[in-house]
Write a protein that holds these residues in place. Structure first.
Motif, PDB file in Angstrom:
ATOM      1  N   GLU A 144       0.863  -1.186   0.000  1.00 10.29           N
ATOM      2  CA  GLU A 144       0.000   0.000   0.000  1.00 10.29           C
ATOM      3  C   GLU A 144       0.897   1.231   0.000  1.00 10.29           C
ATOM      4  N   TRP A 155       5.768   2.339   1.626  1.00 11.48           N
ATOM      5  CA  TRP A 155       4.746   1.327   1.447  1.00 11.48           C
ATOM      6  C   TRP A 155       4.471   0.655   2.800  1.00 11.48           C
ATOM      7  N   LEU A 157       2.480  -2.909   4.466  1.00  9.76           N
ATOM      8  CA  LEU A 157       1.934  -4.205   4.086  1.00  9.76           C
ATOM      9  C   LEU A 157       1.639  -5.019   5.339  1.00  9.76           C
ATOM     10  N   ARG A 200       0.231   2.401   9.996  1.00  9.29           N
ATOM     11  CA  ARG A 200       0.271   3.135   8.724  1.00  9.29           C
ATOM     12  C   ARG A 200       0.345   4.641   8.983  1.00  9.29           C
TER      13      ARG A 200
END
Length: 230
Positions: A144, A155, A157, A200
């Motif tokens: 992502e 990213w 994940l 995130r």
């Protein structure tokens, strides 16, 4: 005619001693002037001891210097006070609605890309007992992305296993900087569910620290009023 005998024995010995006495005295005086200097040679400095080939993550680990990066952890995360080798920081978080400890979040950094995203993800998959991915195409569907490729970007994940254990991870880079930062957390499926968005958000908070600037007051001056020392 009486021929005199050559004088030998004590008389000759006394004459030789009288002749050598000044020489011996001069030699003794010279030794006193010069003196006998005794000193201890300095020992060779100890050879530096090197750890294994595995690189250190930061100055804290006694290794390379990582570019300064700042981040903002979620309010529920608490940074560990004790330094951990190979890490820039370690956080702990409790699972939401539970008193028991939740997951441990590790932040680390290494020069370059450490083999690239595929190599890093496959290394983590191997740690979880999973087969490696075959290609970047397979990996692309699991990553992502976030951020701006012209600034800090990366990213996130999630890796799950059939047994319920898994890992949350983030790979973070900065444009123009040959360095990679990693954020990882392992736990069961419930813990990963509880903290996936937090991790995130944490990864997206990374920013390169502003370079230090010189205070104008500390700058050198050519002002004639400045004191001059001869």
């Amino acid at each position: 005619m009486v021929i005199g005998r050559r004088r030998t024995g004590p008389v000759l010995t006394r004459r030789i001693a009288a002749l050598l006495a000044p020489v011996l005295l001069l030699g003794a005086w010279g030794c006193e002037e010069e003196g006998i200097r005794v000193y201890e040679a300095p020992k060779d400095p100890p050879r530096p001891q090197f750890a294994g080939a595995e690189p250190a993550a930061s100055d804290r680990a006694g290794g390379f210097r990582a570019p300064a990066m700042t981040w903002t952890p979620p309010p529920a995360w608490h940074e560990a006070e004790r330094d951990v080798a190979m890490r820039l920081a370690t956080f702990h978080s409790r699972d939401h609605g539970h008193d028991e400890p939740g997951i441990e979040i590790a932040v680390s950094s290494f020069p370059g890309d450490v083999g690239g995203n595929l190599a890093n993800v496959n290394r983590w998959r191997e740690q979880l007992g999973l087969a490696p991915l075959d290609s970047d195409e397979q990996l692309r569907d699991k990553l992502e992305p976030f951020g701006d490729e012209q600034a800090v970007h990366g990213w996130t994940l999630r890796i799950d296993t059939a047994g319920g254990a898994g890992m949350l991870a983030a790979i973070i880079r900065a444009a123009g900087v040959e360095h990679t930062w990693f954020v990882r957390a392992s736990g069961d499926a419930a813990s990963l569910d509880a903290h996936e968005q937090e991790l995130r958000d944490f990864a997206m908070s990374f920013r390169l620290a502003a370079p230090a600037t010189t205070d104008p007051a500390d700058a050198p001056t050519d002002d004639a009023s400045a004191p001059v020392y001869d």
